[in-house]
Design an enzyme around this catalytic site. Structure first.
Site, short mmCIF file in Angstrom:
data_model
loop_
_atom_site.label_atom_id
_atom_site.label_comp_id
_atom_site.label_asym_id
_atom_site.label_seq_id
_atom_site.Cartn_x
_atom_site.Cartn_y
_atom_site.Cartn_z
N ARG A 174 49.75 -73.78 23.32
CA ARG A 174 49.22 -74.75 22.35
C ARG A 174 49.58 -74.30 20.94
O ARG A 174 49.47 -73.11 20.62
CB ARG A 174 47.70 -74.77 22.42
CG ARG A 174 47.16 -75.71 23.43
CD ARG A 174 45.67 -75.84 23.13
NE ARG A 174 44.94 -76.17 24.33
CZ ARG A 174 43.70 -75.77 24.58
NH1 ARG A 174 43.07 -75.00 23.72
NH2 ARG A 174 43.10 -76.12 25.68
N ARG A 199 46.65 -67.97 26.82
CA ARG A 199 46.40 -69.34 27.30
C ARG A 199 47.71 -70.13 27.41
O ARG A 199 48.55 -70.09 26.52
CB ARG A 199 45.43 -70.03 26.35
CG ARG A 199 44.84 -71.29 26.90
CD ARG A 199 43.50 -71.62 26.31
NE ARG A 199 43.44 -71.43 24.87
CZ ARG A 199 42.34 -71.05 24.23
NH1 ARG A 199 41.25 -70.81 24.89
NH2 ARG A 199 42.35 -70.91 22.93
N LYS A 236 31.96 -71.34 26.94
CA LYS A 236 30.80 -72.20 26.70
C LYS A 236 30.82 -73.46 27.58
O LYS A 236 29.79 -73.87 28.10
CB LYS A 236 30.78 -72.58 25.22
CG LYS A 236 29.56 -73.34 24.77
CD LYS A 236 29.39 -73.23 23.27
CE LYS A 236 30.54 -73.84 22.50
NZ LYS A 236 30.38 -75.26 22.22
N ARG A 257 39.79 -69.67 13.15
CA ARG A 257 38.72 -70.33 13.92
C ARG A 257 37.52 -69.40 14.08
O ARG A 257 36.38 -69.82 14.02
CB ARG A 257 39.23 -70.70 15.33
CG ARG A 257 40.03 -71.98 15.39
CD ARG A 257 40.03 -72.54 16.81
NE ARG A 257 40.71 -71.67 17.77
CZ ARG A 257 41.96 -71.82 18.15
NH1 ARG A 257 42.67 -72.79 17.66
NH2 ARG A 257 42.50 -71.01 19.03
N ARG A 280 25.51 -77.41 13.74
CA ARG A 280 26.61 -76.57 13.29
C ARG A 280 26.39 -76.14 11.85
O ARG A 280 27.15 -75.34 11.33
CB ARG A 280 27.91 -77.35 13.37
CG ARG A 280 28.91 -76.77 14.36
CD ARG A 280 29.98 -77.80 14.57
NE ARG A 280 31.23 -77.34 15.00
CZ ARG A 280 31.83 -77.81 16.10
NH1 ARG A 280 31.20 -78.62 16.89
NH2 ARG A 280 33.05 -77.44 16.39
P1 AMP Z 1 34.37 -79.93 19.07
O1 AMP Z 1 34.78 -80.73 20.27
O2 AMP Z 1 33.02 -79.34 19.18
O3 AMP Z 1 35.42 -78.93 18.66
O4 AMP Z 1 34.30 -80.98 17.84
C1 AMP Z 1 35.41 -81.74 17.44
C2 AMP Z 1 35.20 -82.25 16.01
O5 AMP Z 1 34.04 -83.07 15.94
C3 AMP Z 1 34.96 -81.16 14.97
O6 AMP Z 1 36.15 -80.62 14.48
C4 AMP Z 1 34.20 -81.93 13.89
O7 AMP Z 1 35.10 -82.75 13.13
C5 AMP Z 1 33.34 -82.85 14.71
N1 AMP Z 1 32.02 -82.26 15.03
C6 AMP Z 1 31.58 -81.83 16.24
N2 AMP Z 1 30.32 -81.36 16.18
C7 AMP Z 1 29.94 -81.49 14.88
C8 AMP Z 1 28.75 -81.16 14.15
N3 AMP Z 1 27.68 -80.62 14.74
N4 AMP Z 1 28.73 -81.44 12.82
C9 AMP Z 1 29.77 -82.01 12.20
N5 AMP Z 1 30.93 -82.32 12.82
C10 AMP Z 1 31.03 -82.07 14.14
#
Ligand code: AMP
Length: 219
Positions: free
Chosen positions: A154, A126, A15, A165, A91
């Site tokens: 990781r 990875r 992505k 996940r 999300r």
């Molecule tokens: P990401 O980089 O997309 O994995 O996001 C890192 C963290 O940010 C996630 O684990 C959530 O805690 C928070 N987060 C990101 N996008 C959202 C969303 N649309 N709604 C709620 N929390 C979010």
């Protein structure tokens, strides 16, 4: 008319690279939920302090806070002028409903479809270089032989964590697909990135949503 896209894909679906290609070639504003939150945390804003507590525990930020942050950015003049690529947002169904309620036009929801077997293979292979932070894959992006010995796995790349996940991702994805139904464009992401991008371009054109303009670079 500017293009407004939402992109949905599991971790390891490519992505990030796809978003870079799209924002470069279509000159739309890439708004990544996670990135914007990390910026707020770094700037130590009140929103950042609130978000940090949730992020630390791997929990979603409350919908209301997230919606406010993202819709503020998505309605800034540059975003309205050039269009947006929403990544990692929405999300939840509430977030999706808030986008619709705010009247933000969505042209397409790109869903990256990857088989569980591929995702498991991608995370199992990875490796990270602790010196440079560069991410390699033993099969798909082999590291230079002189640094192989220092590469690390990781802690969250175990099969158990990857399966967890994947489940969370599907639980989040399915209501979005239902909500945006006719806008969904499913791209087969079980292929090399250039092919994934080519398929995305094909589907977009087929929908009458245009092609990349003269390359203007990232916004
Ligand atoms: P990401 O980089 O997309 O994995 O996001 C890192 C963290 O940010 C996630 O684990 C959530 O805690 C928070 N987060 C990101 N996008 C959202 C969303 N649309 N709604 C709620 N929390 C979010």
């Amino acid at each position: 008319m500017p293009l407004n896209l939402i992109i949905v894909g599991p971790p390891g679906s490519g992505k990030g690279t796809l978003c870079e290609n799209i924002s470069r070639d279509f000159h739309v504003m890439h708004l990544s939920g996670g990135e914007l939150l990390r910026e707020e945390v770094a700037k130590k804003t009140p929103l950042g302090s609130e978000a940090f507590e949730y992020m630390k525990q791997g929990k979603l930020i409350p919908d209301e806070t997230m919606v406010k942050l993202m819709l503020n950015k998505a309605t800034e003049p540059a975003a309205l002028q050039h269009g947006v690529l929403l990544d990692g947002f929405p999300r939840t169904l509430k977030q999706a409903q808030a986008i619709t309620a705010a009247g933000l036009r969505v042209d397409a929801v790109i869903v990256l479809d990857v088989s569980d077997a591929s995702l498991l293979e991608r995370s199992a292979g990875r490796r990270v270089d602790p010196v440079t932070g560069e991410v390699y894959h033993l099969k798909f992006k082999p590291p230079p032989s002189q640094i192989v010995d220092r590469l690390v796995i990781r802690p969250d790349d175990t099969e158990e964590k990857q399966r967890f996940r994947m489940k969370i991702y599907k639980d989040q994805r399915d209501p979005l697909i239902v909500h945006f139904k006719d806008l969904v464009l499913t791209v087969n992401a079980d292929q090399p990135i250039p092919k994934v991008y080519a398929e995305f371009l094909f589907l977009l054109k087929q929908r009458g949503l245009g092609e990349p303009t003269a390359p203007k670079g990232k916004l």
